[in-house]
Structure formats: structure tokens, C-alpha cells
Design an enzyme around this catalytic site. Structure first.
Site, PDB file in Angstrom:
ATOM      1  NE  ARG A 264      -0.769  -0.210   4.986  1.00  0.00           N
ATOM      2  CZ  ARG A 264       0.078   0.432   5.792  1.00  0.00           C
ATOM      3  NH1 ARG A 264       0.547   1.608   5.471  1.00  0.00           N
ATOM      4  NH2 ARG A 264       0.456  -0.132   6.927  1.00  0.00           N
ATOM      5  CG  HIS A 268      -3.450   0.873   9.054  1.00  0.00           C
ATOM      6  ND1 HIS A 268      -3.771  -0.383   8.598  1.00  0.00           N
ATOM      7  CD2 HIS A 268      -4.278   1.106  10.110  1.00  0.00           C
ATOM      8  CE1 HIS A 268      -4.738  -0.887   9.359  1.00  0.00           C
ATOM      9  NE2 HIS A 268      -5.068  -0.001  10.269  1.00  0.00           N
ATOM     10  CE1 TYR A 278       4.113   1.626   8.041  1.00  0.00           C
ATOM     11  CE2 TYR A 278       3.515   3.135   9.813  1.00  0.00           C
ATOM     12  CZ  TYR A 278       3.179   2.460   8.661  1.00  0.00           C
ATOM     13  OH  TYR A 278       1.921   2.604   8.126  1.00  0.00           O
TER      14      TYR A 278
END
Lengths: 365, 325
Positions: A264, A268, A278
Site C-alpha cells: 500500500r 494504514h 516505519y
């Protein structure tokens, strides 16, 4: 007496779960034997859906930022995985999506304005039209997996040649319900297809921290069912593997677990997740080079099936339909407590009958 | 009519509904060929086949999730959880999913399932078999919770539960399975959910009880009668939703009430009944509404059941406390 061998049974397992790819990053066919049997119209329709969904993602993110949408889980990067898998379904097949799988629902028949109402938190968004065989996106990661086994059991019991198709992510494959659902479907040889969209991260946790298993596909072995690892950025490979799984399922050969290796590009969800905490730019760049739209576009252009003009037309149509759908969502009646009470039970129990009267009174003022 | 134990009445109800409705499916751990660990499903697979009555893998969440999925395919699942202490494994499937199916889909889907499960103390079961967890279920909007106390009610309530178009938790007290027999009609009949039953009429105090505590309350009422105290005993039969009208009508007559449960005081459903009574009938009360319940510890090690479980003596004591208030 034969001696027990203490050779690690996992040695060489990666060969059994080698990634299936049909179209490479340059839009070239690399596995001629497995090219799916799709007409030119089908190929164009697949591309149309992927382009449409990419626009839908961009617009949904913008609408969310303007406060005109609520909960939204970005989909850019996963178009091949989501739409290639769904393209193998029939209308009568049953869809059990996770929260990121709204595009499949839309192409299964959920009107766009209802998808927007789902995002905003309005019950009408979840009222699937009578001819749409699907439940609304599942928020409890794993719950859809055991339910898919039940839907599939129902198809088998009722003698219907249909399948239940469900999705989860890489993180979801760590849940107990994931194992239970796949295992139940296996034990009953029920016609279910379990797609694990491995987009490398469960919010901030990389897939390496979910499990020591080399692939998620090999988890199928624990249930005794076939498992496949597919290039989730390659729409032809995803379609092909899911179509084969569907054929086996309706022939009574049981369920299949399919891992689609995807990514993706966005966060999120739009609820404050910041992927720069991250993920590295290098990683994003590497995956964007594998973009499912880019490679399929090249492939179709090579076959003279696609043009910039055609693509622009789809982009404009998508934008127009999105605008109309948001307007229609705006016009939906606001929810009242009496509405919420009325959809709890077939027949209201005494406590709710009392509360219904109370809120009718309040709402009439 | 036939003399039946509660377990026989339950088997009879399952048989009736399997016969009446081809969409009814009975399944769970060992319910097939084995006929269930308590013989509740004995003979059913033999008669209706493995497609209708079948064993599942050993996974409670999977069992209830399976039932939720089946519900979308026009089926009427009657899954069993072998002992209700194991419901924790399936809490999401029960409360997070089945209970919300109709609401979350705006009425497009619903879950007409009946989850049968044994519970209850006094038979020295091992850990997490006997716990009374009906309170957890009663707090979940979307569920109905039924607890019969005798064979006649068990049959009529189970038939009605299976026919209900929303999820019902049907809890069967293990001590009542074979403790006595009763006349139960062979033909089908049903008892409405959400309706209590006045088991004994009285004018001095109201006992509200359910499950095994109904029998303790009746025994206590017999003892109190010898002292000239007439207790009215209400068997709730359905603990969610509670038949509040029957309770209030009784309390308005007797002006005193004791709510009795086997669950711990912090659990069960007694507290909500006390609240309802004080909201609706406080001016009729001559004394506070008292509760008989178990101590707020984990369910006892089996040798400690006798000293831990509430019994008729506890009820007599609370009744006198109320009368002498």
C-alpha cells in the site's frame, strides 16, 4: 527398523511456494503457458476497474481530509490484488471483505454513495442491495475468515455452484480465527477462497515480525489445503490463480489459500497513521516501480487495447461519478435513534419497545 | 404425554425442529455419532443424516463463526458450545458478530441461530465447566438469553428459540439435566421468549429466580410457609430481555423482593432486576430489594461447591431479613 530422519522438513519449502508471476514489471509476459483466458473486452474492463479504483483512492483521501468522508483505508498499490481476484467471481458468489476491501464490494454491486455512507458511519451504507451477495467490511480482523467457511458450507449444503471469497492482510494471518476458518473449510471441503493480501505491514509492524514462516501461503499446509503465493502487483497472475481456485471449489475440491504479495502506497488508514515512521523512501520507490497499473498499461498498449485518451476518459468519468455519489450521500436522511432501535431485532423486546416510545417522543419535538 | 428428564425434553425439541424445518442444522464437538457429551443429540444424526447433524473441529470461535456465515445462506444453525465456560473462545463470534448481524447490515442479514450450552454447579465438574456467565451475554444488545428450569419449559422454550429470527443463547443447567422427570407432551408446543412464569403464588414476599435457583427458591418457600410466610416464586425463564411486568406486578402485591442467582454477586443479572424494581416500584417497597448470589471469587474448586453455591437456606435467611427490616 527405519530410522527417523531429523532433517528439517521446512528445508526447501520456499520452492513449493515460489511466487507466481505472468506479467513482469515491463508489461512482458514471462509465463506464456499460464496466461489466463480473457477476452480483449475483459482485459480492458480489468484496466478500467484498476484506473477507476486508483482515482477513487485519490479522491477518497482528499474527501477524508476535507472532512467529507470518515473512516478510510487507502487502497493504492493493491488494485491488482483486489480487483484481479474479484474479477474471477460470479455475481452469485459471496464476498466477505475486510475494511480495506471496499473496491471489490463496489464492483460486486454496492452503489458508490453507500460505500461513502459506510465510511461516514451511516447504517444505510451497510444495507447491501438484494442482489449483492456480500456483507459489509469486517473490522474485527479474522472474523470474516470463520464466517467465510460458514457461507461456503451453506453453498455446499444447498447444492449451489458458488464460492465464498474473503480477504485479510498479512497481520490477519496471525489471528486464531484465520487458522480456524481455513481449517474448518478444509475439514468440510467447503468452496471458500481465502486471500491474504500481504502488503508488508500491519500498521507499523513489518511482516517479518508476524511469523517465522517464509511465506503466508505455506500456512495452508496446517489446514491441509492448497496454498499459493502470487505477485500481487500482477493482475493477470492474481486473476489466474483465483480463477483456478474457484474452478476447484465449485468442482467440490475444497478451499484454497492465496497470498498476494503487494504494497500500500498510502498510510494504514487516514486516522493519523504516519508511514514515514516505519517505512523508507527507498522501499516506497522499489514498490512503485512494480506498480500494477504501469505494467498492465504497458501490456495493453502493446496489444493496442489502451490509450492515454481512453485512460483520461475513465479518470474523468470516475471523478464525475464520485462527485455525484458524495452528493447523494449528503442527501441521505440523518440517522435517528428510533432507526437504530428498529434494526436490532425482528420483533422488539420489551426494553427496546419502551425506549422506542421514549425516543419517538424526543424526536417529535 | 411422557415422563421426560430435561435432557430428553431438549432432544425431543431438537428432533421436532429438525423434522419441521429442513434448514435447521445441529452441530458442535461430539454432537454427531456420539450423540453429545450429555446425550442431548442422541440418535439425531442417525435419523437426519450427517448433513443435518454433524461434528466440528475443536474450536469454539470457528463453530460460531461458521454459524454466522451459514445464516446468510438461509440456514437455521443450532450450534453447541460443549461447556459455557468455553464461550470466551467465541466471544467475538457471539457478541461481536452474531448479535450485531441484523443491525450492522441494516436488516439485510440476520442470524437466526440458537447456541445451546450446558453450565451450572453442583455436579463436581473440573475447571471452567460450571461457571454462570449469562451476565456477559445479557449485557450484549442483539442477543436473547434463555435458561429453563424444568423439562416442560426446556422443550417449549427451545422450540421457540430455534424459530426466533435473532440469536438466542440457550443455557442448560447441568444439575437439572437428569435430576427429575416431568410430564412433557410428545407433540410440538412453544413458550414465548421474554415471559416469566409464576411457579408459586404468595402474598408476603417475591422471589425472582432462574435456573437451578428456582428449585432452591421453591424449597425455601416451603420452609417459610411453615412459619406463616407466603412467598411468591417467579421463574424468569428468559434472563434477557427480562419480563419486568410480571416482576413489578408481583412486587406491587407483596411489597418485598429477593432476587436469586447462582452467579457471583458482581455477575449474573440480579443487579439489573433490582434497578428495574427501584425505578418502577419504589413506593411499593417495605424493604430494600435483597440479592442471594455467590461470593465474588472465581468459581470454586469442586470440593468447595457445597460451601460456595447459594442454596435454599441463604434464601430463607434473606427473606427473613427482608420481612424483619
Amino acid at each position: 527398523m527405519t530410522r527417523v530422519s531429523f532433517k528439517n522438513p521446512l528445508e526447501g519449502i520456499e520452492e513449493k511456494f515460489e511466487m507466481i508471476q505472468i506479467l513482469d514489471e515491463d508489461g512482458q509476459i514471462v509465463d506464456e503457458d499460464n496466461v489466463p483466458d480473457l477476452s480483449d473486452d475483459d482485459l480492458v474492463e480489468l484496466m478500467r476497474r484498476m484506473v477507476y479504483t486508483r482515482v477513487l483512492d485519490q479522491r477518497s483521501i482528499a474527501l477524508n481530509r476535507q472532512g467529507r468522508l470518515g473512516f478510510y483505508a487507502p487502497t493504492a498499490g493493491q488494485e491488482a490484488s483486489q480487483l484481479g481476484s474479484h474479477f474471477a467471481m460470479e455475481k452469485e458468489d459471496f464476498l466477505l471483505p475486510a475494511y480495506r476491501d471496499v473496491p471489490q464490494l463496489i464492483f460486486h454491486g454496492l452503489p458508490l454513495y453507500q460505500a461513502f455512507l459506510f465510511s461516514r458511519g451511516h447504517y444505510h451504507g451497510n444495507q447491501m442491495p438484494e442482489d449483492v451477495n456480500a456483507v459489509s467490511p469486517q473490522i474485527i480482523i479474522g472474523a470474516q475468515i470463520t464466517q467465510a467457511a460458514g457461507v461456503a458450507y451453506g453453498f455446499k449444503h444447498n447444492g449451489k455452484k458458488n464460492v465464498a471469497l474473503t480477504y485479510t492482510g498479512d497481520g490477519g494471518a496471525s489471528q486464531g480465527d484465520f487458522y480456524e476458518g481455513v481449517n474448518f473449510a478444509g475439514a468440510y471441503k467447503a468452496p471458500a477462497i481465502f486471500v491474504v493480501q500481504n502488503n508488508q505491514f500491519a500498521i507499523s509492524v513489518p511482516v517479518e515480525k508476524q511469523s517465522a514462516a517464509e511465506t503466508i501461503a505455506q500456512k495452508a499446509a496446517a489446514a491441509g489445503v492448497p496454498g499459493y503465493l502470487v505477485d500481487g502487483m500482477d493482475v493477470l497472475a492474481v486473476y489466474k490463480v483465483v480463477k483456478e481456485a474457484r474452478d476447484r471449489a465449485v468442482n467440490g475440491e475444497g478451499p484454497t489459500l492465496i497470498e498476494t504479495m503487494t504494497y500500500r502506497y498510502g498510510p494504514h488508514t487516514m486516522a493519523g497513521d504516519d508511514p514515514t515512521r516505519y517505512r523508507t523512501d527507498d522501499m516506497d520507490d522499489k514498490w512503485e516501480k512494480r506498480d500494477p497499473l504501469v505494467r498492465f498499461r504497458k501490456y495493453l498498449e502493446g496489444k493496442d487495447l489502451w490509450s492515454e485518451e481512453k485512460e483520461n476518459e475513465i479518470v474523468e468519468t470516475a471523478k464525475e461519478e464520485i462527485k455525484e455519489a458524495i452528493k447523494k450521500a449528503d442527501k441521505q436522511d440523518k440517522q435517528k435513534v428510533t432507526d437504530l432501535i428498529s434494526i436490532m431485532y425482528d420483533e422488539l423486546p420489551q426494553n427496546l419497545e419502551e425506549q422506542m416510545e421514549e425516543y419517538k417522543e424526543k424526536e417529535s419535538k | 404425554m411422557a415422563q421426560m428428564t430435561m435432557i430428553q425434553a431438549i432432544t425431543n425439541a431438537l428432533h421436532t425442529e429438525l423434522k419441521n424445518d429442513e434448514n435447521v442444522l445441529v452441530f458442535g464437538e461430539d454432537v454427531g455419532q456420539n450423540g453429545g457429551v450429555f446425550r442431548a443429540t442422541e440418535g439425531l444424526q442417525e435419523e437426519f443424516g450427517e448433513e443435518r447433524v454433524f461434528d466440528t473441529p475443536l474450536a469454539e470461535s470457528g463453530i460460531i463463526g461458521l454459524a454466522v456465515g451459514m445464516s446468510t445462506q438461509n440456514l437455521r444453525p443450532v450450534p453447541e458450545i460443549q461447556f459455557f465456560g468455553f464461550v470466551y473462545e467465541a466471544m467475538d463470534a457471539v457478541s461481536g458478530q452474531a448479535a450485531r448481524m441484523r443491525y450492522r447490515s441494516g436488516g439485510r442479514w440476520h442470524a437466526p441461530m440458537t447456541i445451546r450450552s450446558p453450565f451450572g454447579g453442583g455436579v463436581h465438574t473440573p475447571e471452567l465447566h460450571a461457571d454462570s456467565l449469562e451476565g456477559l451475554m445479557a449485557q450484549q444488545p442483539g442477543l436473547k438469553v434463555v435458561i429453563p428450569s424444568n423439562p416442560y419449559d426446556a422443550k417449549g422454550l427451545l422450540i421457540q428459540s430455534i424459530r426466533d429470527n435473532d440469536p438466542v443463547i440457550f443455557l442448560e443447567h447441568m444439575k437439572l439435566y437428569r435430576s427429575f422427570r416431568e410430564e412433557v407432551p410428545e407433540e410440538e408446543y412453544s413458550i414465548d421468549l421474554g415471559k416469566a412464569n409464576v411457579k408459586r403464588e404468595g402474598s408476603d414476599i417475591t422471589f425472582v429466580a432462574y435456573g437451578a435457583m428456582v428449585h432452591a427458591a421453591l424449597k425455601a418457600a416451603d420452609e417459610l410457609k411453615e412459619e406463616g410466610i407466603e412467598a411468591e416464586v417467579i421463574d424468569l425463564r428468559t434472563v434477557a430481555p427480562v419480563d419486568i411486568d410480571t416482576i413489578i406486578e408481583s412486587v406491587e402485591k407483596t411489597n418485598r423482593a429477593v432476587v436469586i442467582q447462582e452467579a457471583q454477586k458482581q455477575a449474573g443479572i440480579a443487579a439489573s432486576i433490582v434497578s428495574e424494581i427501584q425505578e418502577r416500584a419504589i413506593l411499593h417497597l417495605e424493604a430494600p430489594v435483597l440479592r442471594v448470589a455467590a461470593p465474588d471469587t472465581v468459581y470454586p474448586f469442586s470440593e468447595a461447591e457445597e460451601v460456595w453455591l447459594p442454596n435454599h437456606k441463604d434464601i430463607v435467611e434473606k427473606a427473613k431479613q427482608s420481612i424483619n427490616f
